[in-house]
Design a protein around this motif. Structure first.
Motif, short mmCIF file in Angstrom:
data_model
loop_
_atom_site.label_atom_id
_atom_site.label_comp_id
_atom_site.label_asym_id
_atom_site.label_seq_id
_atom_site.Cartn_x
_atom_site.Cartn_y
_atom_site.Cartn_z
N VAL A 388 0.86 -1.19 0.00
CA VAL A 388 0.00 0.00 0.00
C VAL A 388 0.89 1.24 0.00
N HIS A 389 0.71 2.10 -1.00
CA HIS A 389 1.60 3.25 -1.18
C HIS A 389 1.09 4.51 -0.49
N VAL A 390 -0.24 4.72 -0.46
CA VAL A 390 -0.80 5.99 0.00
C VAL A 390 -1.40 5.82 1.40
N TRP A 391 -0.94 6.66 2.33
CA TRP A 391 -1.41 6.64 3.71
C TRP A 391 -1.75 8.06 4.15
N GLU A 392 -2.74 8.18 5.01
CA GLU A 392 -3.17 9.48 5.51
C GLU A 392 -3.23 9.44 7.03
N VAL A 393 -2.78 10.51 7.68
CA VAL A 393 -2.73 10.56 9.14
C VAL A 393 -3.89 11.42 9.64
N GLY A 394 -4.94 10.76 10.11
CA GLY A 394 -6.05 11.46 10.75
C GLY A 394 -7.07 12.01 9.78
N ASN A 395 -8.24 12.26 10.32
CA ASN A 395 -9.36 12.81 9.55
C ASN A 395 -10.02 13.92 10.34
N GLU A 396 -10.07 15.13 9.77
CA GLU A 396 -10.79 16.26 10.38
C GLU A 396 -10.52 16.37 11.88
N ASN A 397 -9.26 16.24 12.26
CA ASN A 397 -8.93 16.30 13.69
C ASN A 397 -9.26 17.64 14.31
N PHE A 398 -9.62 18.61 13.50
CA PHE A 398 -9.96 19.96 13.98
C PHE A 398 -11.40 20.07 14.45
N GLY A 399 -12.25 19.06 14.21
CA GLY A 399 -13.68 19.20 14.43
C GLY A 399 -14.15 18.58 15.73
N THR A 400 -15.04 19.26 16.44
CA THR A 400 -15.56 18.74 17.70
C THR A 400 -16.42 17.49 17.50
N TRP A 401 -16.79 17.21 16.28
CA TRP A 401 -17.56 16.01 15.97
C TRP A 401 -16.64 14.79 15.83
N GLN A 402 -15.34 15.00 15.94
CA GLN A 402 -14.36 13.96 15.64
C GLN A 402 -13.87 13.27 16.90
N HIS A 433 -0.21 11.66 3.64
CA HIS A 433 -1.05 12.86 3.62
C HIS A 433 -1.28 13.31 5.06
N ALA A 434 -1.04 14.58 5.31
CA ALA A 434 -1.34 15.18 6.61
C ALA A 434 -2.76 15.73 6.59
N CYS A 435 -3.41 15.71 7.75
CA CYS A 435 -4.77 16.25 7.87
C CYS A 435 -4.72 17.77 7.81
#
Length: 731
Positions: A388-402, A433-435
């Motif tokens: 697997v080549h593509v990785w992302e660290v976190g999703n919408e870590n800025f949101g209170t819904w998260q 990918h950074a969030c």
């Protein structure tokens, strides 16, 4: 933006100034465990709550939506599509359940199931092998009944209404894991009529269409499998609900039976996946799929989704409500990618997860069998790495819904911790990918206090981890039901459509400039962007949003805009693959939303090169932008893009008007003048028009007419329409 008399839009074309080739990754997809994406979506499973979770995790309102959906489906099956068109919810916000709930809530039983048996409590929730199960009472003396249907129901057991995709398959594979408390017995499986079809074989209510039984002989857990095939001359429509019944006949002593889980799949399933969904995905030629979220990623722990499926736990879906059965985990997702020819893009949990967990996941996917996690992967049936080549660290870590949301500094600190150990865990280079945050691209405001919107999100990333970032991930999800008080619907529509222009003129260039100005090693390539979720969202079904036809118009304009940034935008995916504007299922029908269809159409531009255009004509101003927008002046009422590939020149035009029309005159370059222009148009009568089982394709591309001119062609672009005009060079 009101309609009125306006000057024509004039377009000039300069093929001497071309952009970079359009990257296929711009037309990727995003697969999150929500809204019927797994159960009731990509999975071929016909049952709801197949693992018997005693607590559904759904709120009463969420249950009501599923019940209303099912009521509308049954009315449609009976010949009345009205309720389906009026109130169908194709992607209800929950996890782990299909879009409709056939069985009503029954106290003491897992949601989705009904009890058989003449006595109260003949089936009830209890502990199972993995989490919850159902105890079926053993009865050796049944109540005396005269009615044939009642006689069938008198035997203790379980039932659930299912829809069999009879347009392609007429048999169902049923699997069950169960054990008697003691002794032995027989477990019978029945398919029977739920509604009358008197013109057909076995046409009356309760008539048995197919049955089989297995002996359950041991006190240990036992996996059993049967095949139930409909008679050739029995008419059963794909939209028709048929009862699947399990009846328990104990041996001497009348022992109870504990059932841990049941599965019912059409016999043509592809390794557990729905073959129609797989075929639609193949046809779309999706280059990359992001998974497992989305908000879901911030609570997801990947070890829950590996190993034998029957031993995986069912968890609450903390992000969306409902359940996560973990039937689709790492192996299944990566197999899906192989089946449809897509590259995987995995988002790790940096909200409630750890860097060690993320690094282990990378090693599990990419490490050799001699590594600790690679050895676990091999034991789970896959010796060779997935790479697997593509990785992302976190999703919408800025949101209170998260799950585990954080501020700007902490997000950057976590990324700086996660990225290096993830790289170390992979024997080959990976893209990380950074969030990022689109909220960082608008002024701070008390109205945005549900998120971290301090203007420092990206500053901290490039301060703390400038050399670890390959790509910054953004979500372009303007909300359609806020910040518009006192505006006309035409102005609201114009503001939402103008968000694409603001992104191109102001927001994306400003962020790229900021990233380019960071303290990054000179030998490293520039940091790129990915738009891993795009499309307007919100509660207003009558305004542009990713689930409706208006979202399709927005998507055409948005994707065309992204092509002009070349390699600085690494990939893009709409919201989403099996939720939002997506492939959907309901009432035995697999269908697609407008956003999915236009993304597939725009993907045909991959490999072409954007052409520089000169555009003049009517414009409008946006003073009240959506939450992710800015004040914008001089927004063209028609968005125009052009692409060249060999001798073919393609123009894509999108009206940003809610009412009225625009006359457009296009001057083509020398070499194309005098050629016949072939046109297709995509006209939306109602912005809120939404696909459903009753209207699976509400908008289609139709042949359109353009007028030839000495320098090119002209056409009228009505409000709420898109045009695709192709001109081939004259030899």
């Amino acid at each position: 933006m009101e309609a009125g008399e306006a000057a024509p839009t004039l377009v000039t074309t300069d093929v001497s100034s071309l952009g970079e080739r359009v990257d296929p990754r711009l037309f990727s997809q995003f697969f999150e465990h929500m809204a019927g994406a797994t159960a009731g979506g990509i999975s071929a499973e016909l049952l709801a709550n197949a693992t018997f979770a005693a607590s559904s995790g759904l709120t009463p309102d969420q249950v009501d939506v599923l019940i209303r959906n099912e009521s509308a489906l049954q009315a449609w099956h009976a010949g009345d599509p009205g309720p389906l068109r009026e109130r169908w919810s194709g992607a209800p916000l929950h996890g782990g359940f299909p879009t409709g709930l056939v069985e009503r809530v029954e106290p003491g039983l897992p949601l989705g199931w009904a009890a058989l048996g003449s006595r109260p409590g003949s089936a009830r929730s209890c502990p199972g092998r993995i989490g919850d199960g159902v105890r079926i009472q053993g009865e050796t003396q049944l109540a005396v009944v005269n009615d044939e249907v009642a006689l069938l129901d008198a035997v203790p057991g379980l039932k659930q209404g299912i829809r069999i995709p009879t347009h392609r398959c007429r048999f169902v594979v049923v699997k069950v894991v169960s054990r008697p408390v003691s002794g032995d017995g027989r477990l019978e499986f029945i398919l029977r009529r739920r509604t009358a079809r008197h013109e057909s074989v076995c046409g009356s209510v309760g008539s048995v269409l197919a049955n089989a039984e297995v002996a359950v002989t041991a006190s240990a857990w036992q996996a059993s499998e049967v095949l139930l095939e409909l008679p050739d001359d029995a008419v059963v429509e794909a939209s028709e609900v048929v009862d699947l019944c399990l009846r328990w006949f104990p041996g001497e002593g009348g022992a109870d039976l504990i059932v841990d889980r049941v599965s019912a799949m059409p016999g043509d399933h592809i390794e557990g996946f729905d073959p129609e969904v797989i075929e639609l995905a193949r046809q779309a030629r999706i280059p990359e799929i992001r998974w497992p979220g989305g908000n879901f990623a911030s609570y997801y722990h990947w070890r829950d989704g590996v190993g034998p499926q029957e031993l995986r736990p069912t968890r609450p879906n903390y992000s969306w409500g409902g359940l996560e059965q973990n039937d689709i985990g790492t192996h299944e997702f990566l197999r899906l990618c192989e089946l449809i020819g897509a590259e995987p893009h995995i988002t790790v949990n940096s909200g409630t997860g750890s860097s060690a967990e993320a690094a282990d996941w990378v090693e599990y996917c990419n490490g050799g069998p001699e590594t600790r996690m690679g050895a676990l992967r091999a034991r789970n049936g896959r010796p060779e790495p997935y790479r697997v080549h593509v990785w992302e660290v976190g999703n919408e870590n800025f949101g209170t819904w998260q799950g585990g949301y954080v501020g700007s500094e902490e997000n950057a600190r976590r990324f700086a911790e996660f990225a290096p150990v993830m790289r170390q865990a992979s024997p080959e280079e990976i893209e990380i990918h950074a969030c990022g945050s689109w909220f960082d691209l608008v002024p701070p405001s008390a109205a945005l206090d549900g998120s971290v919107a301090d203007g420092r999100w990206h500053d901290e990333l490039i301060r703390q981890a400038p050399d670890e970032i390959d790509v910054v991930s953004l979500h372009a999800l303007p909300v359609n039901d806020q910040h518009f008080d006192g505006l006309s619907e035409a102005d609201v529509h114009g503001a939402l459509m103008a968000n694409v222009v603001t992104a191109e003129r102001q927001q994306i260039p400003a962020l790229l400039a900021k990233l380019d100005g960071g303290r990054r090693q000179a030998e490293l390539p520039p940091i790129r962007l990915s738009i891993t979720e795009w499309g307007p969202v919100g509660a207003r079904r009558d305004r542009v949003r990713c689930e409706n036809a208006g979202g399709g118009l927005w998507g055409i304009d948005f994707l065309a805009m992204l092509t002009r940034f070349g390699e600085r935008v690494a990939m893009a995916s709409p919201n989403g693959f099996l939720h939002g504007g997506s492939i959907k299922k309901g009432g035995g029908v697999v269908y697609t939303d407008s956003v999915f269809e236009v993304t597939k159409a725009m993907a045909s531009l991959a490999g072409s090169r954007p052409v520089r255009l000169g555009v003049s004509g009517p414009t409008y101003d946006v003073v009240n932008p959506p939450d992710l927008g800015l004040v914008e002046h001089g927004v063209p009422t028609v968005g125009v893009s052009a692409f060249v590939r060999g001798e073919e020149l393609t123009y894509v035009l999108v009206s940003r008007r809610l009412h009225g029309s625009d006359d457009v005159s296009v001057a083509v370059p020398d070499g194309w003048r005098g050629a016949v222009a072939e046109a297709l148009f995509w006209r939306v009568d109602d912005i809120g028009l939404t696909a459903s089982p009753a209207d699976p394709v509400p908008v289609t591309w139709e042949p359109g007419a353009v007028n030839a001119s000495p320098v090119g062609f002209s056409l009228q672009v009505p409000a709420r329409s898109a045009w695709w005009v192709t001109v081939k060079a004259i030899r």
